[in-house]
Scaffold this motif. Structure first.
Motif, mmCIF file in Angstrom:
data_model
loop_
_atom_site.group_PDB
_atom_site.id
_atom_site.type_symbol
_atom_site.label_atom_id
_atom_site.label_comp_id
_atom_site.label_asym_id
_atom_site.label_seq_id
_atom_site.Cartn_x
_atom_site.Cartn_y
_atom_site.Cartn_z
ATOM 1 N N ASP A 119 0.826 -1.212 0.000
ATOM 2 C CA ASP A 119 0.000 0.000 0.000
ATOM 3 C C ASP A 119 0.860 1.262 0.000
ATOM 4 O OD1 ASP A 119 -2.237 -1.574 0.025
ATOM 5 O OD2 ASP A 119 -2.645 -1.326 2.177
ATOM 6 N N LEU A 120 1.900 1.278 0.820
ATOM 7 C CA LEU A 120 2.750 2.466 0.895
ATOM 8 C C LEU A 120 3.519 2.676 -0.407
ATOM 9 C CD1 LEU A 120 4.222 2.224 4.532
ATOM 10 C CD2 LEU A 120 2.281 3.580 3.724
ATOM 11 N N THR A 121 3.974 1.578 -1.014
ATOM 12 C CA THR A 121 4.737 1.672 -2.259
ATOM 13 C C THR A 121 3.881 2.200 -3.402
ATOM 14 O OG1 THR A 121 6.142 -0.179 -1.579
ATOM 15 C CG2 THR A 121 6.121 0.370 -3.925
ATOM 16 N N ALA A 122 2.611 1.769 -3.421
ATOM 17 C CA ALA A 122 1.717 2.178 -4.508
ATOM 18 C C ALA A 122 1.022 3.506 -4.233
ATOM 19 C CB ALA A 122 0.665 1.089 -4.745
ATOM 20 N N GLY A 123 1.023 3.933 -2.985
ATOM 21 C CA GLY A 123 0.247 5.117 -2.638
ATOM 22 C C GLY A 123 1.072 6.229 -2.037
ATOM 23 N N ARG A 124 0.918 6.429 -0.739
ATOM 24 C CA ARG A 124 1.473 7.568 -0.034
ATOM 25 C C ARG A 124 2.967 7.772 -0.283
ATOM 26 N NH1 ARG A 124 0.648 12.253 2.810
ATOM 27 N NH2 ARG A 124 -1.299 11.393 3.648
ATOM 28 N N PHE A 125 3.759 6.667 -0.364
ATOM 29 C CA PHE A 125 5.212 6.792 -0.493
ATOM 30 C C PHE A 125 5.724 6.176 -1.799
ATOM 31 C CE2 PHE A 125 4.530 7.031 4.131
ATOM 32 C CZ PHE A 125 5.151 8.253 4.378
ATOM 33 N N LYS A 126 4.976 6.360 -2.861
ATOM 34 C CA LYS A 126 5.429 5.805 -4.144
ATOM 35 C C LYS A 126 6.678 6.516 -4.668
ATOM 36 C CE LYS A 126 2.046 8.600 -6.712
ATOM 37 N NZ LYS A 126 0.849 8.516 -7.596
ATOM 38 N N HIS A 127 6.945 7.701 -4.109
ATOM 39 C CA HIS A 127 8.148 8.445 -4.517
ATOM 40 C C HIS A 127 9.347 8.115 -3.628
ATOM 41 C CE1 HIS A 127 6.266 10.609 -1.272
ATOM 42 N NE2 HIS A 127 7.309 11.425 -1.132
ATOM 43 N N ARG A 128 9.146 7.174 -2.659
ATOM 44 C CA ARG A 128 10.227 6.798 -1.757
ATOM 45 C C ARG A 128 10.640 5.344 -1.989
ATOM 46 N NH1 ARG A 128 12.145 11.652 -0.361
ATOM 47 N NH2 ARG A 128 10.564 12.968 0.657
#
Length: 706
Positions: free
Chosen positions: A514-523
């Motif tokens: 979820d974090l990779t695809a959403g909120r932190f996809k730029h991280r």
């Protein structure tokens, strides 16, 4: 299997077989109740005699209507003037009895689903009823009262507290009390005293007969407390004597290599460590060095809060070992921690001639064979490993020191397996989970203890917050801001995968996705959990430590030992699923460098973090020793620090959270007894000595390894 009553039940004469008769033959029990009692581990008369109340129903004062008060528990005396019964719309049977008190006022007594009582209650019968008053529009009533029938003109006996016993389905308090009254009270004179009078005076406790009488049929709550104190102190004294006897036996017989430390060796090791030591670290190193110079095996527990620098003390002990031409072994509970220790040692000893080996379950057969050959030939000085060190094929050339990191992760029997010959190694066990005082005095009473409270210079503060669903977005923005400033972040999930049975608890794999695809996809987001193979784990840790990952989503596998100074922020999801000790250990993964650490704990969806007592304590308290005591109060000993391996959580009546002063008293008396009589050879101590051996023979032989 019958419960073990040996820690509480004293010696019994051979002609007192009635104490050991099957429970079904005890008057008042019979074949119908025996299976119910078996569910409570009561199989013999003795078991029932030592089945103690969990609390007491206090005395209810006799009142008349002039002094009645809503919800007050009272006793009333009167005569039945009316009876009625009916079935409610809900299908419950209701029996009512109206009694007229001596002041001519009336109270209605009500019983639900107890039709059998109408045979016992007749108009004109005088009785005393006890219960909680409830006011109706026109009168007072007591629901489900206790009562005793009185003869005409009879003055009731002085009111006394009633024992309340643990129950199982099918048993009622009335039945339990009747069994004790009719079947057990007669057995008390058959029980012999195990504590000599001089010990009873020192402990200031009741005799066994008085204690048994007052714990089941107390004349007052004060005497009930005195009776409980007798059995608590006896149980704790038996445990402390067992610990003391084992310690004395070890000191008298066990041999270990003598590892002297000269001023030159001491300075060389400190120079190699390269740290500015705190006062507590210096004291702990002095303790260890003094122990290892002696021909008796060191058995020392080194405990301290997260980030206090216990590893430095452990490294000193290992280098002292090598300086004297011996080998040392460091055992950790996880492969990740073993790898990290190995990397740290390799780096700090890079320019030395110290040879280091890593023994874990992930080695290939040929790698393992080669390493084991090096160890037995003495070609490896320091062996770091997991439980693979316990395998029977692991043999050392000159093993002189065993260090157990995170000791509570191992059972005491496991720790003992690493010994090989008549010359025992020195033992140093480390705990990053500060141990509550009472547990340290019982479960670890036979170990010397060093404590590190102050933290090394350069460690930053860690600020802790409780998050709410509505604040999660702003928290994630704060995490992103920290990463933008060059910091790194942990995100913790209690499980590897989400569960279909409990959809509100998130899994680490799902959170990472979820974090990779959403909120932190730029991280740069990484994943670490216990089900990954060793190479994947090592890669994730290496990348995070090297700054190649911004966020590491992990389970509690990072709870101990992971050291990434640049990590400044941690998010703990579903934090209410974790204990205080775990939460505090996780918090110790941030703020390990010069940057302030930040931790935010979020409770599971549907759970209000503000209502979670553990999370409130976690937010407000950063002292690991204080948290350990609070965790003990909240959860009890259980497996808080592996106490099941030692006997502390097997206590039948003592409560390590409640009985702090009694633990200290029992330890003091036990030490004085053993100082005066190291083998308990006095004639009046033989019954007590037999009880100590009977109760704790299962672990005495290995208790000296923590």
């Amino acid at each position: 299997m019958p419960p073990d009553t040996t820690a509480l039940a004293p010696e019994t004469p051979l002609n007192s077989q009635k104490l050991f008769e099957p429970i079904q033959f005890v008057p008042g029990v019979g074949p119908m109740r025996a299976p119910l009692l078996a569910k409570l581990n009561i199989h013999r008369a003795l078991d029932l005699l030592f089945f103690f109340p969990r609390s007491y129903e206090d005395v209810a004062p006799i009142r008349n209507s002039e002094t009645f008060s809503e919800n007050e528990r009272v006793s009333v005396i009167g005569t039945i003037v009316d009876l009625d019964e009916r079935v409610t719309q809900a299908g419950k049977h209701m029996l009512g009895a109206l009694i007229r008190l001596d002041d001519q006022s009336c109270v209605r007594l009500l019983w639900f689903n107890q039709a059998f009582r109408k045979k016992d209650l007749t108009i004109g019968k005088r009785l005393m009823a006890t219960g909680t008053l409830r006011s109706t529009v026109t009168s007072w009533e007591i629901v489900q009262p206790l009562y005793v029938k009185l003869e005409e003109g009879e003055i009731p006996e002085e009111l006394k507290p009633l024992a309340i016993y643990p129950l199982t389905e099918g048993l009622q308090q009335v039945s339990m009390r009747k069994m004790f009254r009719t079947g057990i009270k007669r057995l008390i004179p058959l029980v012999e005293e195990v504590l000599p009078e001089r010990i009873r005076r020192e402990l200031n406790v009741l005799s066994i007969q008085d204690a048994l009488t007052q714990i089941h049929w107390p004349d007052s709550l004060e005497l009930a407390a005195q009776a409980r104190q007798r059995f608590v102190l006896q149980e704790l004294l038996v445990l402390q004597l067992a610990v003391g006897l084992q310690r004395l036996s070890r000191q008298a017989t066990a041999l270990a290599p003598e590892l002297p430390v000269s001023g030159k060796v001491h300075a060389r090791i400190l120079n190699r460590l390269g740290y500015i030591l705190t006062g507590d670290q210096t004291k702990a190193i002095d303790d260890v060095a003094q122990d290892m110079q002696r021909p008796r095996p060191m058995n020392r527990l080194l405990q301290g809060d997260v980030g206090c620098g216990k590893t430095v003390v452990a490294q000193y002990a290992m280098l002292l070992c090598v300086a004297n031409g011996f080998q040392a072994a460091l055992m950790t509970p996880t492969e990740i921690l073993a790898q990290q220790h190995c990397v740290s040692l390799t780096k700090s000893l890079a320019s030395s001639r110290v040879r280091i080996g890593l023994l874990t379950g992930s080695l290939t057969r040929s790698q393992r064979t080669h390493l084991l050959d090096q160890i037995v030939q003495g070609e490896i000085d320091l062996v770091v490993g997991t439980q693979a060190l316990l395998s029977g094929d692991v043999q050392f050339a000159k093993l002189a020191l065993v260090i157990i990191d995170e000791q509570h992760k191992f059972g005491v029997e496991q720790r003992a397996k690493i010994r090989h010959d008549e010359h025992q190694p020195h033992y140093l066990v480390l705990s990053a989970t500060p141990i509550p005082r009472t547990i340290a005095m019982t479960a670890f009473g036979d170990l010397d203890v060093s404590i590190i409270r102050d933290k090394p210079p350069g460690r930053s503060d860690v600020r802790t917050y409780l998050g709410q669903p509505e604040t999660m977005n702003s928290w994630w923005q704060f995490v992103d801001d920290q990463i933008e400033q060059g910091r790194q972040a942990f995100v913790i999930a209690p499980r590897v995968h989400s569960s279909s049975e409990d959809e509100e608890v998130q899994g680490a794999t799902g959170v990472a996705a979820d974090l990779t695809a959403g909120r932190f996809k730029h991280r740069r987001v990484g994943l670490l959990h216990g089900q990954m193979d060793s190479r994947e784990k090592e890669l994730a840790l290496t990348q995070f430590a090297a700054g190649e990952l911004d966020i590491l989503v992990a389970t509690t596998v990072v709870e101990v030992g992971i050291d990434v100074p640049n990590a400044s922020v941690m998010t703990i999801l579903d934090a209410d699923r974790l204990g205080l000790a775990q939460l505090h250990q996780l918090r110790g993964r941030v703020g390990r460098g010069r940057h302030t650490g930040y931790v935010c704990a979020f409770a599971s969806l549907g759970s209000d973090a503000e209502d979670n007592q553990r999370l409130k304590v976690f937010e407000k308290t950063s002292d690991g020793f204080e948290l350990a005591e609070l965790d003990l109060q909240l959860r009890g000993p259980g497996d808080l620090i592996g106490t099941r391996q030692h006997g502390a959580s097997e206590l039948r009546i003592a409560d390590l959270a409640r009985d702090v002063e009694l633990v200290a008293q029992a330890q003091s008396v036990a030490r004085a007894m053993l100082q005066a009589d190291p083998t308990l050879a006095a004639e009046d101590l033989q019954k007590l000595k037999r009880q100590v051996i009977a109760r704790h023979s299962g672990w005495l032989a290995v208790s000296d390894v923590g």
